[in-house]
Design a protein around this motif. Structure first.
Motif, mmCIF file in Angstrom:
data_model
loop_
_atom_site.group_PDB
_atom_site.id
_atom_site.type_symbol
_atom_site.label_atom_id
_atom_site.label_comp_id
_atom_site.label_asym_id
_atom_site.label_seq_id
_atom_site.Cartn_x
_atom_site.Cartn_y
_atom_site.Cartn_z
ATOM 1 N N ASP A 120 -2.618 0.040 -7.771
ATOM 2 C CA ASP A 120 -1.460 0.899 -7.983
ATOM 3 C C ASP A 120 -1.431 1.510 -9.373
ATOM 4 N N THR A 140 5.365 -1.146 -4.376
ATOM 5 C CA THR A 140 4.548 -2.135 -5.079
ATOM 6 C C THR A 140 5.401 -2.944 -6.039
ATOM 7 N N SER A 157 0.817 -1.214 0.000
ATOM 8 C CA SER A 157 0.000 0.000 0.000
ATOM 9 C C SER A 157 0.848 1.260 0.000
ATOM 10 N N ASN A 192 -4.415 -3.688 -3.003
ATOM 11 C CA ASN A 192 -3.431 -2.603 -3.012
ATOM 12 C C ASN A 192 -2.558 -2.659 -4.259
ATOM 13 N N TRP A 229 -6.542 -7.959 0.798
ATOM 14 C CA TRP A 229 -6.159 -6.558 0.936
ATOM 15 C C TRP A 229 -4.887 -6.253 0.145
#
Length: 134
Positions: free
Chosen positions: A49, A12, A6, A45, A41
């Protein structure tokens, strides 16, 4: 990993390059419900991105196991996270998601009237028609 996923785009990319996405997909079937929720989750995330990350997560096969979670009896936070993650799989206009990959979810959402988070109505119509006629 969820918190790293996140973070910034660089964070990421580190998660992706560490081959974590297939691991998160595998964790969607964990016997530990909290682990499943963290995996949901994290995938959300990553997919949120950028369109490239979204496409990568979809190409790794995250959609069907995530949809399978929705057919199980989960706490409301899991359902919210799964719905949010699914919405990230369908977001983006440039480029749009691969309609072949997300059409199953879109058709289900469209037929049940739960597609309000999808912003490309003509794209939804095309996916719906392709799935029915395809």
């Amino acid at each position: 990993m969820t918190n790293i996923a996140s973070g910034t785009q660089e964070h990421t990319q580190v998660v992706i390059k560490a081959a974590a996405v297939p691991e998160f997909i595998g964790l969607l079937s964990s016997s530990v419900l909290d682990v499943r929720e963290q995996a949901v989750w994290a995938l959300g995330n990553i997919a949120g991105d950028s369109p490239a990350c979204r496409d990568y997560v979809l190409q790794q096969g995250a959609l069907r196991p995530l949809l399978a979670l929705l057919s199980e009896n989960h706490k409301i936070s899991m359902l919210r996270n799964a719905t949010w993650t699914l919405s990230n799989f369908c977001r983006g206009k440039s480029p749009q998601p691969d309609w072949e990959l997300v059409s199953v979810f879109i058709v289900c959402s469209y037929c049940t009237g739960t597609d309000t988070f999808l912003t490309d109505r003509p794209g939804i119509e095309r996916a719906y028609q392709a799935h029915l006629l395809g």
